[in-house]
Motif scaffolding. Structure first.
Motif, PDB file in Angstrom:
ATOM      1  N   ILE A 187     -24.422  20.031 -29.264  1.00 12.01           N
ATOM      2  CA  ILE A 187     -25.050  21.199 -29.136  1.00 12.01           C
ATOM      3  C   ILE A 187     -23.969  22.493 -29.463  1.00 12.01           C
ATOM      4  CG2 ILE A 187     -26.278  22.950 -27.614  1.00 12.01           C
ATOM      5  CD1 ILE A 187     -27.094  20.647 -25.911  1.00 12.01           C
ATOM      6  N   ARG A 188     -24.548  23.006 -30.738  1.00 13.10           N
ATOM      7  CA  ARG A 188     -23.814  24.166 -30.865  1.00 13.10           C
ATOM      8  C   ARG A 188     -24.064  25.495 -30.573  1.00 13.10           C
ATOM      9  NH1 ARG A 188     -24.603  25.528 -37.520  1.00 13.10           N
ATOM     10  NH2 ARG A 188     -26.509  26.600 -36.684  1.00 13.10           N
ATOM     11  N   ILE A 189     -23.338  26.092 -29.695  1.00 10.23           N
ATOM     12  CA  ILE A 189     -23.506  27.299 -29.011  1.00 10.23           C
ATOM     13  C   ILE A 189     -23.200  28.639 -29.732  1.00 10.23           C
ATOM     14  CG2 ILE A 189     -23.565  25.986 -26.882  1.00 10.23           C
ATOM     15  CD1 ILE A 189     -20.401  26.937 -26.350  1.00 10.23           C
TER      16      ILE A 189
ATOM     17  N   HIS B 238     -19.468  25.062 -32.411  1.00  8.09           N
ATOM     18  CA  HIS B 238     -19.678  26.440 -32.623  1.00  8.09           C
ATOM     19  C   HIS B 238     -19.550  26.891 -34.157  1.00  8.09           C
ATOM     20  CE1 HIS B 238     -19.401  30.987 -31.781  1.00  8.09           C
ATOM     21  NE2 HIS B 238     -18.369  31.142 -32.604  1.00  8.09           N
ATOM     22  N   ASP B 239     -20.473  27.757 -34.535  1.00 12.75           N
ATOM     23  CA  ASP B 239     -20.420  28.327 -35.905  1.00 12.75           C
ATOM     24  C   ASP B 239     -19.792  29.878 -35.972  1.00 12.75           C
ATOM     25  OD1 ASP B 239     -20.888  28.627 -38.610  1.00 12.75           O
ATOM     26  OD2 ASP B 239     -22.942  28.062 -38.665  1.00 12.75           O
ATOM     27  N   VAL B 240     -18.589  29.881 -36.874  1.00  8.14           N
ATOM     28  CA  VAL B 240     -18.076  31.112 -37.185  1.00  8.14           C
ATOM     29  C   VAL B 240     -18.860  31.765 -38.356  1.00  8.14           C
ATOM     30  CG1 VAL B 240     -15.898  32.146 -37.506  1.00  8.14           C
ATOM     31  CG2 VAL B 240     -15.969  30.138 -36.178  1.00  8.14           C
ATOM     32  N   HIS B 241     -19.429  31.019 -38.930  1.00  3.27           N
ATOM     33  CA  HIS B 241     -20.068  31.595 -40.254  1.00  3.27           C
ATOM     34  C   HIS B 241     -19.196  32.582 -41.151  1.00  3.27           C
ATOM     35  CE1 HIS B 241     -24.112  32.091 -41.987  1.00  3.27           C
ATOM     36  NE2 HIS B 241     -24.327  31.177 -41.373  1.00  3.27           N
ATOM     37  N   SER B 242     -17.947  31.748 -41.391  1.00  2.00           N
ATOM     38  CA  SER B 242     -17.216  32.480 -42.528  1.00  2.00           C
ATOM     39  C   SER B 242     -16.501  33.708 -42.273  1.00  2.00           C
ATOM     40  CB  SER B 242     -17.940  32.279 -43.743  1.00  2.00           C
ATOM     41  OG  SER B 242     -18.450  31.119 -44.008  1.00  2.00           O
TER      42      SER B 242
ATOM     43  N   LEU C 268     -15.198  23.530 -34.836  1.00  2.00           N
ATOM     44  CA  LEU C 268     -15.593  24.711 -35.338  1.00  2.00           C
ATOM     45  C   LEU C 268     -15.883  24.737 -36.778  1.00  2.00           C
ATOM     46  CD1 LEU C 268     -12.604  26.815 -33.863  1.00  2.00           C
ATOM     47  CD2 LEU C 268     -14.824  26.848 -32.890  1.00  2.00           C
ATOM     48  N   GLU C 269     -17.195  25.472 -37.000  1.00  3.04           N
ATOM     49  CA  GLU C 269     -17.891  25.387 -38.206  1.00  3.04           C
ATOM     50  C   GLU C 269     -17.500  26.636 -38.924  1.00  3.04           C
ATOM     51  OE1 GLU C 269     -21.861  24.091 -37.630  1.00  3.04           O
ATOM     52  OE2 GLU C 269     -22.787  25.330 -39.290  1.00  3.04           O
ATOM     53  N   ASP C 270     -17.193  26.370 -40.334  1.00  9.31           N
ATOM     54  CA  ASP C 270     -17.016  27.273 -41.300  1.00  9.31           C
ATOM     55  C   ASP C 270     -15.960  28.623 -41.007  1.00  9.31           C
ATOM     56  OD1 ASP C 270     -18.189  26.362 -43.620  1.00  9.31           O
ATOM     57  OD2 ASP C 270     -20.208  26.567 -42.754  1.00  9.31           O
ATOM     58  N   VAL C 271     -15.051  28.358 -40.453  1.00  8.11           N
ATOM     59  CA  VAL C 271     -14.006  29.291 -39.912  1.00  8.11           C
ATOM     60  C   VAL C 271     -13.663  30.393 -41.123  1.00  8.11           C
ATOM     61  CG1 VAL C 271     -13.176  28.233 -37.914  1.00  8.11           C
ATOM     62  CG2 VAL C 271     -11.926  27.658 -40.281  1.00  8.11           C
TER      63      VAL C 271
ATOM     64  N   GLY D 204     -17.787  23.841 -45.447  1.00  8.14           N
ATOM     65  CA  GLY D 204     -18.461  23.477 -46.537  1.00  8.14           C
ATOM     66  C   GLY D 204     -19.731  23.959 -46.865  1.00  8.14           C
ATOM     67  N   GLU D 205     -20.511  24.523 -46.118  1.00  6.92           N
ATOM     68  CA  GLU D 205     -21.984  24.660 -46.474  1.00  6.92           C
ATOM     69  C   GLU D 205     -22.169  25.686 -47.524  1.00  6.92           C
ATOM     70  OE1 GLU D 205     -23.266  25.957 -42.259  1.00  6.92           O
ATOM     71  OE2 GLU D 205     -23.845  27.870 -43.498  1.00  6.92           O
ATOM     72  N   LEU D 206     -21.126  26.394 -47.836  1.00  7.73           N
ATOM     73  CA  LEU D 206     -21.120  27.570 -48.885  1.00  7.73           C
ATOM     74  C   LEU D 206     -20.564  26.711 -50.364  1.00  7.73           C
ATOM     75  CD1 LEU D 206     -20.343  30.809 -47.007  1.00  7.73           C
ATOM     76  CD2 LEU D 206     -22.545  30.069 -48.406  1.00  7.73           C
TER      77      LEU D 206
ATOM     78  N   ILE E  44     -16.408  17.346 -43.560  1.00  5.54           N
ATOM     79  CA  ILE E  44     -16.981  18.091 -44.764  1.00  5.54           C
ATOM     80  C   ILE E  44     -18.539  18.455 -44.616  1.00  5.54           C
ATOM     81  CG2 ILE E  44     -16.905  16.089 -46.125  1.00  5.54           C
ATOM     82  CD1 ILE E  44     -15.997  19.442 -47.444  1.00  5.54           C
ATOM     83  N   ARG E  45     -18.980  19.398 -44.787  1.00  6.33           N
ATOM     84  CA  ARG E  45     -20.380  19.624 -44.294  1.00  6.33           C
ATOM     85  C   ARG E  45     -21.188  20.549 -45.511  1.00  6.33           C
ATOM     86  NH1 ARG E  45     -22.467  21.474 -40.569  1.00  6.33           N
ATOM     87  NH2 ARG E  45     -23.491  23.366 -41.319  1.00  6.33           N
ATOM     88  N   CYS E  46     -21.335  19.742 -46.601  1.00  2.13           N
ATOM     89  CA  CYS E  46     -22.010  20.551 -47.584  1.00  2.13           C
ATOM     90  C   CYS E  46     -23.401  20.495 -47.601  1.00  2.13           C
ATOM     91  CB  CYS E  46     -21.551  19.955 -49.056  1.00  2.13           C
ATOM     92  SG  CYS E  46     -19.809  20.055 -49.355  1.00  2.13           S
TER      93      CYS E  46
HETATM   94 MG    MG Z   1     -23.312  26.867 -40.584  1.00  3.73          MG
END
Ligand code: MG
Length: 435
Positions: A177-179, A238-242, A264-267, A290-292, A311-313
Protein backbone atom coordinates in the motif's frame (compact mmCIF):
# COMPACT_ATOMS: atom_id res chain seq x y z
CA UNK A 1 -10.28 12.93 -37.20
CA UNK A 2 -12.15 16.03 -38.30
CA UNK A 3 -13.21 16.41 -41.97
CA UNK A 4 -11.11 19.57 -42.12
CA UNK A 5 -7.99 17.65 -41.22
CA UNK A 6 -8.82 14.91 -43.72
CA UNK A 7 -9.21 17.49 -46.46
CA UNK A 8 -5.91 19.18 -45.62
CA UNK A 9 -3.91 16.28 -47.07
CA UNK A 10 -4.26 12.58 -47.63
CA UNK A 11 -2.76 11.12 -44.46
CA UNK A 12 -4.82 7.92 -44.69
CA UNK A 13 -3.59 7.11 -48.20
CA UNK A 14 -0.63 4.71 -48.48
CA UNK A 15 2.58 6.13 -49.86
CA UNK A 16 3.49 4.15 -52.99
CA UNK A 17 6.74 5.98 -53.71
CA UNK A 18 9.29 3.44 -55.08
CA UNK A 19 11.69 2.33 -52.36
CA UNK A 20 9.20 3.01 -49.60
CA UNK A 21 8.29 -0.64 -49.00
CA UNK A 22 10.54 -2.96 -46.96
CA UNK A 23 13.07 -4.68 -49.26
CA UNK A 24 11.97 -8.21 -48.42
CA UNK A 25 8.86 -10.18 -49.32
CA UNK A 26 6.03 -10.31 -46.82
CA UNK A 27 5.30 -13.77 -45.41
CA UNK A 28 1.75 -13.65 -46.75
CA UNK A 29 -0.79 -11.26 -48.19
CA UNK A 30 -2.05 -9.71 -44.94
CA UNK A 31 -1.84 -5.94 -45.06
CA UNK A 32 -2.62 -2.97 -42.82
CA UNK A 33 -5.69 -1.23 -44.22
CA UNK A 34 -6.44 1.38 -41.58
CA UNK A 35 -4.87 3.23 -38.65
CA UNK A 36 -6.84 5.66 -36.53
CA UNK A 37 -7.03 7.13 -33.06
CA UNK A 38 -10.11 7.24 -30.84
CA UNK A 39 -10.19 9.29 -27.64
CA UNK A 40 -12.60 8.47 -24.83
CA UNK A 41 -12.86 9.30 -21.14
CA UNK A 42 -15.05 6.77 -19.30
CA UNK A 43 -13.47 7.81 -15.97
CA UNK A 44 -13.10 11.48 -16.93
CA UNK A 45 -9.46 10.85 -17.89
CA UNK A 46 -8.85 11.16 -21.65
CA UNK A 47 -7.57 7.81 -23.00
CA UNK A 48 -6.11 7.56 -26.51
CA UNK A 49 -6.79 4.25 -28.26
CA UNK A 50 -5.24 3.32 -31.61
CA UNK A 51 -7.00 0.82 -33.84
CA UNK A 52 -5.06 -0.86 -36.66
CA UNK A 53 -7.23 -2.69 -39.19
CA UNK A 54 -6.05 -5.35 -41.62
CA UNK A 55 -7.11 -6.87 -44.92
CA UNK A 56 -8.41 -9.95 -43.09
CA UNK A 57 -12.05 -9.35 -42.17
CA UNK A 58 -12.43 -8.99 -38.41
CA UNK A 59 -8.70 -8.95 -37.70
CA UNK A 60 -7.62 -5.71 -36.03
CA UNK A 61 -5.39 -4.62 -33.16
CA UNK A 62 -5.81 -2.17 -30.29
CA UNK A 63 -3.07 -0.12 -28.67
CA UNK A 64 -2.79 2.52 -25.94
CA UNK A 65 -1.34 5.92 -26.87
CA UNK A 66 -2.53 7.78 -23.79
CA UNK A 67 -0.79 11.07 -23.06
CA UNK A 68 -3.80 12.33 -21.21
CA UNK A 69 -2.50 15.87 -20.73
CA UNK A 70 -1.83 16.42 -24.47
CA UNK A 71 -4.14 13.94 -26.21
CA UNK A 72 -5.03 16.15 -29.20
CA UNK A 73 -1.37 16.17 -30.24
CA UNK A 74 -1.03 12.38 -30.03
CA UNK A 75 -4.24 11.79 -31.98
CA UNK A 76 -3.04 14.09 -34.77
CA UNK A 77 0.39 12.41 -34.77
CA UNK A 78 -1.21 8.99 -35.29
CA UNK A 79 -3.86 10.02 -37.82
CA UNK A 80 -1.93 12.49 -39.91
CA UNK A 81 1.68 11.32 -39.71
CA UNK A 82 1.85 7.61 -38.90
CA UNK A 83 -1.18 6.17 -40.71
CA UNK A 84 0.26 6.88 -44.15
CA UNK A 85 3.52 5.14 -43.24
CA UNK A 86 1.72 1.95 -42.26
CA UNK A 87 -1.23 1.43 -44.59
CA UNK A 88 -0.45 -1.20 -47.21
CA UNK A 89 2.31 -2.80 -45.15
CA UNK A 90 2.60 -6.28 -43.67
CA UNK A 91 1.72 -6.00 -39.93
CA UNK A 92 4.00 -8.81 -38.76
CA UNK A 93 7.30 -6.91 -39.02
CA UNK A 94 6.64 -4.99 -35.82
CA UNK A 95 10.19 -3.93 -35.05
CA UNK A 96 10.75 -2.64 -38.59
CA UNK A 97 7.50 -0.71 -38.63
CA UNK A 98 8.22 0.90 -35.28
CA UNK A 99 11.74 1.83 -36.37
CA UNK A 100 10.25 3.36 -39.52
CA UNK A 101 7.76 5.42 -37.50
CA UNK A 102 10.54 6.43 -35.12
CA UNK A 103 13.25 7.37 -37.60
CA UNK A 104 10.99 8.99 -40.18
CA UNK A 105 10.30 11.93 -37.86
CA UNK A 106 14.06 12.47 -37.54
CA UNK A 107 13.68 14.05 -34.07
CA UNK A 108 12.45 11.42 -31.65
CA UNK A 109 11.88 10.28 -28.10
CA UNK A 110 9.44 12.93 -26.97
CA UNK A 111 6.30 12.07 -25.02
CA UNK A 112 3.97 12.85 -27.95
CA UNK A 113 5.78 10.73 -30.53
CA UNK A 114 6.50 7.81 -28.23
CA UNK A 115 2.88 7.65 -27.09
CA UNK A 116 1.80 7.65 -30.73
CA UNK A 117 4.29 4.88 -31.49
CA UNK A 118 3.01 2.92 -28.51
CA UNK A 119 -0.50 2.99 -29.92
CA UNK A 120 0.81 1.42 -33.13
CA UNK A 121 3.20 -0.99 -31.38
CA UNK A 122 0.66 -2.40 -28.92
CA UNK A 123 -1.92 -2.75 -31.72
CA UNK A 124 0.55 -4.69 -33.87
CA UNK A 125 1.33 -7.05 -30.96
CA UNK A 126 -2.43 -7.50 -30.48
CA UNK A 127 -2.75 -8.47 -34.16
CA UNK A 128 0.21 -10.87 -33.86
CA UNK A 129 -1.40 -12.60 -30.90
CA UNK A 130 -4.77 -12.83 -32.58
CA UNK A 131 -3.20 -14.32 -35.71
CA UNK A 132 -1.33 -16.90 -33.64
CA UNK A 133 -4.34 -17.62 -31.45
CA UNK A 134 -2.15 -16.90 -28.40
CA UNK A 135 -1.96 -14.28 -25.67
CA UNK A 136 0.96 -11.90 -26.20
CA UNK A 137 2.60 -13.44 -23.11
CA UNK A 138 3.19 -16.65 -25.05
CA UNK A 139 4.70 -14.77 -27.99
CA UNK A 140 7.24 -13.39 -25.49
CA UNK A 141 8.20 -16.86 -24.30
CA UNK A 142 5.46 -17.54 -21.80
CA UNK A 143 5.06 -17.01 -18.10
CA UNK A 144 7.68 -17.14 -15.40
CA UNK A 145 5.11 -16.57 -12.62
CA UNK A 146 1.44 -17.22 -12.02
CA UNK A 147 0.40 -13.64 -11.30
CA UNK A 148 1.71 -10.20 -10.44
CA UNK A 149 1.42 -8.70 -6.96
CA UNK A 150 0.15 -5.13 -7.00
CA UNK A 151 0.04 -2.03 -4.84
CA UNK A 152 -2.74 0.47 -4.40
CA UNK A 153 -2.79 4.02 -3.04
CA UNK A 154 -4.20 4.99 0.37
CA UNK A 155 -4.66 8.64 1.25
CA UNK A 156 -6.33 10.90 3.77
CA UNK A 157 -6.39 14.41 5.15
CA UNK A 158 -4.78 13.17 8.37
CA UNK A 159 -2.47 10.33 9.37
CA UNK A 160 -5.47 8.58 10.96
CA UNK A 161 -7.50 8.83 7.76
CA UNK A 162 -4.64 7.46 5.69
CA UNK A 163 -4.14 4.60 8.16
CA UNK A 164 -7.86 3.81 8.08
CA UNK A 165 -7.85 3.79 4.28
CA UNK A 166 -4.78 1.54 4.26
CA UNK A 167 -6.54 -0.79 6.67
CA UNK A 168 -9.51 -0.99 4.28
CA UNK A 169 -7.20 -1.91 1.43
CA UNK A 170 -5.49 -4.57 3.54
CA UNK A 171 -8.89 -6.07 4.37
CA UNK A 172 -9.67 -6.08 0.63
CA UNK A 173 -6.57 -8.19 0.03
CA UNK A 174 -3.76 -5.77 -0.78
CA UNK A 175 -0.38 -6.58 0.75
CA UNK A 176 1.35 -3.49 -0.64
CA UNK A 177 0.00 0.00 0.00
CA UNK A 178 1.29 3.42 -1.03
CA UNK A 179 0.57 5.98 1.68
CA UNK A 180 0.02 9.70 1.04
CA UNK A 181 -1.37 12.41 3.29
CA UNK A 182 -2.56 15.98 2.82
CA UNK A 183 -0.38 18.87 3.81
CA UNK A 184 -1.44 22.39 4.62
CA UNK A 185 -1.35 23.93 1.19
CA UNK A 186 -2.55 22.90 -2.22
CA UNK A 187 0.41 20.90 -3.31
CA UNK A 188 0.43 17.74 -1.18
CA UNK A 189 0.67 14.94 -3.73
CA UNK A 190 -1.90 12.15 -3.86
CA UNK A 191 -4.21 13.50 -1.16
CA UNK A 192 -6.83 16.22 -0.96
CA UNK A 193 -5.73 19.84 -0.84
CA UNK A 194 -5.91 21.33 2.66
CA UNK A 195 -6.01 24.98 3.49
CA UNK A 196 -5.35 25.56 7.15
CA UNK A 197 -6.15 29.08 8.39
CA UNK A 198 -2.52 30.14 8.29
CA UNK A 199 -0.85 27.60 6.04
CA UNK A 200 2.59 26.54 7.24
CA UNK A 201 4.24 29.83 6.38
CA UNK A 202 2.07 32.62 7.72
CA UNK A 203 3.12 35.93 6.23
CA UNK A 204 4.68 34.31 3.15
CA UNK A 205 3.49 35.52 -0.28
CA UNK A 206 1.73 32.16 -0.75
CA UNK A 207 1.14 30.80 2.78
CA UNK A 208 -0.74 27.75 1.50
CA UNK A 209 2.08 26.73 -0.82
CA UNK A 210 3.76 23.34 -0.69
CA UNK A 211 6.28 23.50 2.13
CA UNK A 212 9.18 21.10 1.67
CA UNK A 213 10.42 21.49 5.26
CA UNK A 214 6.99 20.54 6.57
CA UNK A 215 6.85 17.61 4.15
CA UNK A 216 10.23 16.27 5.27
CA UNK A 217 9.16 16.43 8.94
CA UNK A 218 5.73 14.98 8.29
CA UNK A 219 6.53 11.96 6.10
CA UNK A 220 8.33 9.83 8.74
CA UNK A 221 5.46 10.65 11.11
CA UNK A 222 3.05 9.33 8.46
CA UNK A 223 4.98 6.05 8.24
CA UNK A 224 5.01 5.74 12.05
CA UNK A 225 1.26 6.39 12.29
CA UNK A 226 0.41 3.78 9.68
CA UNK A 227 2.82 1.21 11.14
CA UNK A 228 1.21 1.80 14.54
CA UNK A 229 -2.13 0.72 13.07
CA UNK A 230 -1.08 -1.96 10.58
CA UNK A 231 2.15 -3.21 12.12
CA UNK A 232 4.22 -5.25 9.69
CA UNK A 233 1.17 -6.81 8.03
CA UNK A 234 1.68 -4.89 4.77
CA UNK A 235 4.50 -3.36 2.75
CA UNK A 236 4.42 0.44 2.68
CA UNK A 237 5.37 2.64 -0.27
CA UNK A 238 5.38 6.41 -0.73
CA UNK A 239 5.38 8.69 -3.78
CA UNK A 240 7.46 11.87 -3.57
CA UNK A 241 6.34 12.91 -7.07
CA UNK A 242 9.67 14.36 -8.12
CA UNK A 243 9.68 17.30 -5.73
CA UNK A 244 12.94 17.01 -3.83
CA UNK A 245 16.51 18.06 -4.41
CA UNK A 246 19.09 15.26 -4.22
CA UNK A 247 20.08 16.16 -0.65
CA UNK A 248 16.46 16.44 0.47
CA UNK A 249 15.85 13.01 -1.06
CA UNK A 250 18.71 11.60 1.04
CA UNK A 251 17.24 13.22 4.17
CA UNK A 252 13.83 11.70 3.44
CA UNK A 253 15.20 8.23 2.73
CA UNK A 254 17.29 8.25 5.93
CA UNK A 255 14.32 9.46 7.98
CA UNK A 256 12.09 6.55 6.98
CA UNK A 257 14.66 3.74 7.10
CA UNK A 258 13.32 2.40 10.41
CA UNK A 259 9.93 1.75 8.79
CA UNK A 260 11.46 -0.40 6.05
CA UNK A 261 9.55 1.02 3.07
CA UNK A 262 9.14 -1.23 0.06
CA UNK A 263 10.31 1.75 -1.99
CA UNK A 264 10.27 5.54 -2.30
CA UNK A 265 8.82 6.58 -5.64
CA UNK A 266 10.14 9.33 -7.92
CA UNK A 267 12.32 11.13 -5.39
CA UNK A 268 13.91 13.37 -8.06
CA UNK A 269 12.64 15.18 -11.15
CA UNK A 270 13.96 14.01 -14.54
CA UNK A 271 16.18 17.09 -14.76
CA UNK A 272 18.19 15.70 -11.83
CA UNK A 273 18.29 11.99 -12.60
CA UNK A 274 22.06 12.10 -12.98
CA UNK A 275 22.16 12.53 -9.19
CA UNK A 276 20.16 9.36 -8.47
CA UNK A 277 23.19 7.14 -7.82
CA UNK A 278 24.27 9.25 -4.84
CA UNK A 279 20.74 9.24 -3.40
CA UNK A 280 20.50 5.49 -3.83
CA UNK A 281 23.90 4.95 -2.23
CA UNK A 282 23.07 7.03 0.84
CA UNK A 283 20.36 4.80 2.26
CA UNK A 284 19.18 1.17 2.13
CA UNK A 285 15.65 2.33 1.24
CA UNK A 286 14.93 1.15 -2.34
CA UNK A 287 14.52 3.89 -4.94
CA UNK A 288 11.86 3.56 -7.67
CA UNK A 289 11.96 6.10 -10.49
CA UNK A 290 10.85 6.42 -14.08
CA UNK A 291 7.22 7.32 -14.68
CA UNK A 292 8.36 10.58 -16.29
CA UNK A 293 10.84 8.88 -18.61
CA UNK A 294 9.90 9.70 -22.20
CA UNK A 295 12.15 7.10 -23.78
CA UNK A 296 13.56 3.67 -23.11
CA UNK A 297 16.98 5.25 -23.67
CA UNK A 298 16.58 7.56 -20.66
CA UNK A 299 15.22 4.72 -18.56
CA UNK A 300 18.01 2.38 -19.58
CA UNK A 301 20.60 4.93 -18.43
CA UNK A 302 19.01 5.03 -14.98
CA UNK A 303 19.30 1.25 -14.80
CA UNK A 304 22.84 0.92 -16.13
CA UNK A 305 24.21 3.89 -14.15
CA UNK A 306 23.00 2.55 -10.81
CA UNK A 307 20.30 5.11 -10.17
CA UNK A 308 17.39 2.85 -9.32
CA UNK A 309 16.34 -0.33 -7.55
CA UNK A 310 13.00 -0.34 -9.40
CA UNK A 311 12.42 1.08 -12.89
CA UNK A 312 8.83 2.20 -13.24
CA UNK A 313 8.06 3.63 -16.66
CA UNK A 314 4.72 4.38 -18.28
CA UNK A 315 4.62 1.87 -21.13
CA UNK A 316 2.99 4.15 -23.70
CA UNK A 317 5.29 7.09 -22.95
CA UNK A 318 8.40 5.04 -23.73
CA UNK A 319 6.87 3.72 -26.97
CA UNK A 320 5.05 0.48 -26.15
CA UNK A 321 5.89 -3.16 -25.62
CA UNK A 322 8.81 -3.35 -28.05
CA UNK A 323 11.03 -0.94 -26.07
CA UNK A 324 9.56 -1.95 -22.70
CA UNK A 325 10.51 -5.61 -23.03
CA UNK A 326 14.07 -4.59 -23.92
CA UNK A 327 14.19 -2.32 -20.87
CA UNK A 328 13.00 -5.24 -18.73
CA UNK A 329 15.79 -7.38 -20.15
CA UNK A 330 18.40 -4.72 -19.29
CA UNK A 331 16.93 -4.45 -15.80
CA UNK A 332 17.16 -8.21 -15.38
CA UNK A 333 20.84 -8.12 -16.32
CA UNK A 334 21.51 -5.36 -13.76
CA UNK A 335 19.56 -6.78 -10.83
CA UNK A 336 16.98 -4.00 -11.08
CA UNK A 337 13.27 -4.81 -10.78
CA UNK A 338 10.29 -3.45 -12.69
CA UNK A 339 7.30 -1.56 -11.26
CA UNK A 340 5.39 -0.36 -14.34
CA UNK A 341 3.41 2.85 -13.86
CA UNK A 342 -0.31 2.04 -14.24
CA UNK A 343 -2.78 4.52 -12.77
CA UNK A 344 -6.06 5.61 -14.39
CA UNK A 345 -4.25 7.31 -17.26
CA UNK A 346 -3.01 3.95 -18.49
CA UNK A 347 -5.94 2.45 -20.42
CA UNK A 348 -7.09 -1.14 -19.84
CA UNK A 349 -5.04 -2.05 -22.94
CA UNK A 350 -1.88 -0.65 -21.33
CA UNK A 351 -2.78 -2.37 -18.06
CA UNK A 352 -2.99 -5.66 -19.96
CA UNK A 353 0.40 -5.00 -21.53
CA UNK A 354 1.87 -4.24 -18.10
CA UNK A 355 0.47 -7.49 -16.68
CA UNK A 356 1.95 -9.33 -19.66
CA UNK A 357 5.39 -7.87 -18.94
CA UNK A 358 4.97 -8.71 -15.25
CA UNK A 359 4.32 -12.40 -15.69
CA UNK A 360 6.86 -12.91 -18.50
CA UNK A 361 9.87 -11.03 -17.07
CA UNK A 362 12.20 -12.42 -14.39
CA UNK A 363 12.92 -8.75 -13.49
CA UNK A 364 9.39 -8.12 -12.24
CA UNK A 365 9.17 -6.52 -8.81
CA UNK A 366 5.69 -5.11 -8.22
CA UNK A 367 2.82 -3.66 -10.27
CA UNK A 368 0.94 -0.42 -9.65
CA UNK A 369 -2.80 -1.15 -9.63
CA UNK A 370 -5.85 0.76 -10.77
CA UNK A 371 -9.36 -0.57 -10.14
CA UNK A 372 -11.29 0.33 -13.29
CA UNK A 373 -14.87 1.57 -13.05
CA UNK A 374 -17.92 -0.13 -14.56
CA UNK A 375 -17.92 2.57 -17.26
CA UNK A 376 -14.35 1.71 -18.26
CA UNK A 377 -15.24 -1.99 -18.30
CA UNK A 378 -18.16 -1.29 -20.60
CA UNK A 379 -15.95 0.64 -23.04
CA UNK A 380 -13.13 -1.94 -22.78
CA UNK A 381 -14.74 -5.41 -22.49
CA UNK A 382 -12.29 -7.86 -20.97
CA UNK A 383 -10.59 -5.27 -18.73
CA UNK A 384 -8.48 -7.22 -16.26
CA UNK A 385 -9.79 -7.70 -12.74
CA UNK A 386 -7.47 -7.64 -9.74
CA UNK A 387 -8.25 -10.51 -7.38
CA UNK A 388 -6.97 -10.21 -3.81
CA UNK A 389 -4.28 -7.81 -4.99
CA UNK A 390 -3.08 -10.12 -7.80
CA UNK A 391 -3.36 -9.42 -11.51
CA UNK A 392 -2.92 -11.86 -14.39
CA UNK A 393 -3.14 -11.25 -18.13
CA UNK A 394 -5.96 -12.72 -20.17
CA UNK A 395 -5.56 -16.09 -21.86
CA UNK A 396 -7.45 -14.75 -24.88
CA UNK A 397 -5.46 -14.12 -28.09
CA UNK A 398 -3.61 -10.80 -28.26
CA UNK A 399 -4.25 -8.57 -25.25
CA UNK A 400 -7.72 -10.02 -24.76
CA UNK A 401 -9.16 -6.50 -24.42
CA UNK A 402 -12.03 -5.27 -26.61
CA UNK A 403 -13.19 -1.74 -27.42
CA UNK A 404 -16.85 -0.77 -27.76
CA UNK A 405 -16.74 2.38 -29.87
CA UNK A 406 -20.43 3.14 -29.37
CA UNK A 407 -19.91 3.04 -25.60
CA UNK A 408 -16.69 5.07 -25.95
CA UNK A 409 -18.59 7.79 -27.80
CA UNK A 410 -20.79 8.29 -24.76
CA UNK A 411 -17.71 9.47 -22.81
CA UNK A 412 -16.23 12.28 -24.92
CA UNK A 413 -12.91 13.68 -23.69
CA UNK A 414 -12.33 17.21 -22.52
CA UNK A 415 -9.04 18.88 -21.78
CA UNK A 416 -7.17 17.30 -18.89
CA UNK A 417 -7.59 18.93 -15.49
CA UNK A 418 -3.87 18.39 -14.95
CA UNK A 419 -3.19 21.89 -16.28
CA UNK A 420 -5.24 23.42 -13.47
CA UNK A 421 -3.66 21.24 -10.81
CA UNK A 422 -0.13 21.93 -12.06
CA UNK A 423 -0.81 25.66 -11.96
CA UNK A 424 -1.68 25.41 -8.27
CA UNK A 425 1.46 23.61 -7.09
CA UNK A 426 3.55 26.47 -5.78
CA UNK A 427 5.86 27.02 -2.86
CA UNK A 428 5.36 29.47 0.02
CA UNK A 429 7.23 32.08 -2.06
CA UNK A 430 4.76 31.63 -4.91
CA UNK A 431 7.15 29.83 -7.26
CA UNK A 432 5.90 26.90 -9.33
CA UNK A 433 7.04 23.43 -8.30
CA UNK A 434 7.23 20.37 -10.54
CA UNK A 435 3.85 18.84 -9.67
MG1 MG B 1 4.02 8.14 -9.10
Amino acid sequence: MSPARLAAGSPAEPDTTPGFAAPWPARDGLRITGVRSIVTAPEGIPLVVVRVDTSEPGLFGLGCATFTQRWHAVAAYVDEHLARLLIGRYPGDIEDLIRLCRFSGYWRDGAVDNNALSGIDLALWDIAGKRAGMPVAELLGGRVRAAADTYLHASGRTFAETAAHAEELREAGWRNIRIQVSQPGRGGYGAAALESPLGTRAGAPNPHGWDVAHYLRQTPQLFRAVRDVLGDSVELLHDVHSRLTPKQAVMLARSVEEFAPYFLEDVLAPEHWDRLPEVRAASPVPIAVGELATSATAATRMVTQGGVDFIRCHISTIGGLTPARKLAAVAEAHGVQTAWHSPGDASPIAAAANATLDVTSPAFGIQEAHVFSDAAREVFPGTLTIEGGWITPSDAPGWGIGFDEAAAARFPPSLSLHDVWAASVRGPDGGLIAP
